[in-house]
Design a protein around this motif. Sequence first.
Motif, PDB file in Angstrom:
ATOM      1  N   UNK A  62      14.890  29.093  60.295  1.00 35.03           N
ATOM      2  CA  UNK A  62      15.810  28.830  61.402  1.00 35.03           C
ATOM      3  C   UNK A  62      17.260  29.008  60.951  1.00 35.03           C
ATOM      4  N   UNK A  63      17.598  28.462  59.771  1.00 34.63           N
ATOM      5  CA  UNK A  63      18.956  28.593  59.240  1.00 34.63           C
ATOM      6  C   UNK A  63      19.293  30.061  59.000  1.00 34.63           C
ATOM      7  N   UNK A  64      18.365  30.795  58.405  1.00 32.98           N
ATOM      8  CA  UNK A  64      18.606  32.216  58.110  1.00 32.98           C
ATOM      9  C   UNK A  64      18.903  32.996  59.378  1.00 32.98           C
ATOM     10  N   UNK A  65      18.132  32.762  60.445  1.00 29.91           N
ATOM     11  CA  UNK A  65      18.328  33.489  61.697  1.00 29.91           C
ATOM     12  C   UNK A  65      19.668  33.142  62.335  1.00 29.91           C
ATOM     13  N   UNK A  66      20.044  31.874  62.284  1.00 32.29           N
ATOM     14  CA  UNK A  66      21.317  31.474  62.909  1.00 32.29           C
ATOM     15  C   UNK A  66      22.515  32.078  62.169  1.00 32.29           C
ATOM     16  N   UNK A  67      22.397  32.213  60.861  1.00 28.97           N
ATOM     17  CA  UNK A  67      23.464  32.874  60.113  1.00 28.97           C
ATOM     18  C   UNK A  67      23.459  34.379  60.368  1.00 28.97           C
ATOM     19  N   UNK A  68      22.256  34.962  60.489  1.00 25.80           N
ATOM     20  CA  UNK A  68      22.151  36.415  60.651  1.00 25.80           C
ATOM     21  C   UNK A  68      22.824  36.902  61.929  1.00 25.80           C
ATOM     22  N   UNK A 100      12.260  24.180  65.779  1.00 23.94           N
ATOM     23  CA  UNK A 100      12.350  24.974  66.995  1.00 23.94           C
ATOM     24  C   UNK A 100      11.840  26.397  66.705  1.00 23.94           C
ATOM     25  N   UNK A 101      10.905  26.865  67.490  1.00 21.78           N
ATOM     26  CA  UNK A 101      10.359  28.202  67.270  1.00 21.78           C
ATOM     27  C   UNK A 101       9.254  28.252  66.240  1.00 21.78           C
ATOM     28  N   UNK A 102       8.758  27.084  65.788  1.00 19.06           N
ATOM     29  CA  UNK A 102       7.743  27.090  64.726  1.00 19.06           C
ATOM     30  C   UNK A 102       6.398  27.640  65.212  1.00 19.06           C
ATOM     31  N   UNK A 103       6.077  27.427  66.512  1.00 20.25           N
ATOM     32  CA  UNK A 103       4.769  27.894  67.009  1.00 20.25           C
ATOM     33  C   UNK A 103       4.624  29.412  66.901  1.00 20.25           C
ATOM     34  N   UNK A 162       9.849  34.233  68.720  1.00 15.37           N
ATOM     35  CA  UNK A 162      10.330  33.300  67.697  1.00 15.37           C
ATOM     36  C   UNK A 162      11.849  33.341  67.609  1.00 15.37           C
ATOM     37  N   UNK A 163      12.419  34.546  67.592  1.00 15.93           N
ATOM     38  CA  UNK A 163      13.878  34.682  67.503  1.00 15.93           C
ATOM     39  C   UNK A 163      14.558  34.035  68.697  1.00 15.93           C
ATOM     40  N   UNK A 164      14.027  34.274  69.894  1.00 15.82           N
ATOM     41  CA  UNK A 164      14.639  33.706  71.101  1.00 15.82           C
ATOM     42  C   UNK A 164      14.588  32.176  71.070  1.00 15.82           C
ATOM     43  N   UNK A 165      13.474  31.607  70.646  1.00 12.04           N
ATOM     44  CA  UNK A 165      13.340  30.147  70.623  1.00 12.04           C
ATOM     45  C   UNK A 165      14.256  29.522  69.565  1.00 12.04           C
ATOM     46  N   UNK A 166      14.354  30.164  68.405  1.00 12.91           N
ATOM     47  CA  UNK A 166      15.200  29.641  67.326  1.00 12.91           C
ATOM     48  C   UNK A 166      16.673  29.657  67.719  1.00 12.91           C
ATOM     49  N   UNK A 167      17.072  30.607  68.586  1.00 12.05           N
ATOM     50  CA  UNK A 167      18.481  30.749  68.959  1.00 12.05           C
ATOM     51  C   UNK A 167      18.832  30.039  70.263  1.00 12.05           C
ATOM     52  N   UNK A 176      17.490  24.737  78.482  1.00  9.40           N
ATOM     53  CA  UNK A 176      17.003  25.816  77.626  1.00  9.40           C
ATOM     54  C   UNK A 176      16.295  26.882  78.456  1.00  9.40           C
ATOM     55  N   UNK A 177      16.498  28.117  78.068  1.00 14.83           N
ATOM     56  CA  UNK A 177      15.939  29.242  78.819  1.00 14.83           C
ATOM     57  C   UNK A 177      14.423  29.319  78.693  1.00 14.83           C
ATOM     58  N   UNK A 178      13.907  28.949  77.529  1.00 13.81           N
ATOM     59  CA  UNK A 178      12.464  29.048  77.280  1.00 13.81           C
ATOM     60  C   UNK A 178      11.905  27.675  76.907  1.00 13.81           C
ATOM     61  N   UNK A 179      10.739  27.339  77.462  1.00 17.82           N
ATOM     62  CA  UNK A 179      10.117  26.045  77.197  1.00 17.82           C
ATOM     63  C   UNK A 179       9.159  26.089  76.020  1.00 17.82           C
ATOM     64  N   UNK A 180       8.755  27.276  75.605  1.00 17.39           N
ATOM     65  CA  UNK A 180       7.821  27.406  74.502  1.00 17.39           C
ATOM     66  C   UNK A 180       7.414  28.853  74.340  1.00 17.39           C
ATOM     67  N   UNK A 181       6.471  29.077  73.451  1.00 16.54           N
ATOM     68  CA  UNK A 181       6.078  30.442  73.115  1.00 16.54           C
ATOM     69  C   UNK A 181       5.511  31.202  74.314  1.00 16.54           C
ATOM     70  N   UNK A 182       4.567  30.607  75.016  1.00 17.40           N
ATOM     71  CA  UNK A 182       3.940  31.296  76.159  1.00 17.40           C
ATOM     72  C   UNK A 182       4.949  31.538  77.273  1.00 17.40           C
TER      73      UNK A 182
END
Length: 327
Positions: A62-68, A100-103, A162-167, A176-182
């Motif tokens: 999660x940290x890596x993606x937020x920095x990226x 967040x985004x782990x699923x 995963x990227x969308x949920x993490x961000x 939040x725009x998305x409630x989960x993976x599905x």
Amino acid sequence: MSSTSSAAPEAPGGPPPLRSPPDKVSPAGHIVQVLGHVRLESLAAGLSGGVVSTMLLHPLDLVKLRFAVSDGLELRPKYNGIWHCMKSVWQLEGMRGLYQGVTPNIWGAGASWGLYFFFYNAIKAYISEGRQTELSATEHLVSAAQSGMLTLTLTNPIWVTKTRLVLQYSSDPSTKQYKGMCDALVKIYRHEGVAGLYRGYVPGLFGTSHGALQFMAYEELKRGYNKYNSMPSDKKLTPLEYISMAALSKIFAVSTTYPYQVVRARLQDQHNTYNGAIDVIRRTWRNEGARGFYKGVVPNVIRVTPACCITFVVYENVSRFLMGQSK
């Protein structure tokens, strides 16, 4: 003498017997032959390694993606470092925020590692069929690259979700725009179509070089180590030996290919719009310079190195256990 006797070998010293030319195999035939070498043990072992490492180390991902994706947009939180980012997320959303985004990450990592080992070992067995010599470094590289392309094609939609949920930066679930993976999969498909689910696919294909370089280095390290110690090439190593080789191969691959991950993450980010990978590269270079292509590399190395070690140790041991059970 019957007509078939003419095909018998000549006496020693005579000309060699004539052989029929080998039948040409169609591409579909090659695929069938490769599938004949698949082992479910490789799938199960790779999946186990991917799931275990992801569950333990997701917060660093999660940290890596937020920095990226930190390209200066005002809506993004500003972080001063790895620990500041983790502390900020923890204070805002608690443990749930760090996961967040782990699923989709578990689904993606499990499926990716499982399918990668599944295809990789099948392709290696197909290439090795009927040969007495070991595969070369180039053959390991090609096998791993082909495995990566097949795996990415099957798993790219999971990585987009995963990227969308993490961000998703808000702590309020209702905003939040998305409630989960599905929910994310359905909404991305509904609003963006198949193209939305395959955002970042092209730089992802370039990213298969990452896995290819990693697996080539890992195989060559194992082979060189066993040869140096006069051991058989298939001898089981200790966990520490597997960890050392996995870590070295991963650091080599990350340091060589990291910029593609930044490009891919920015293409998949819902907060900004780019006209393709070239547009990402141009704008990142113009606004942030070479340093922009390495944002998040430190938390990535901290995350992927132990993740790779855990994955390979679990894979090697689960694989040997399952193959021993199947005999």
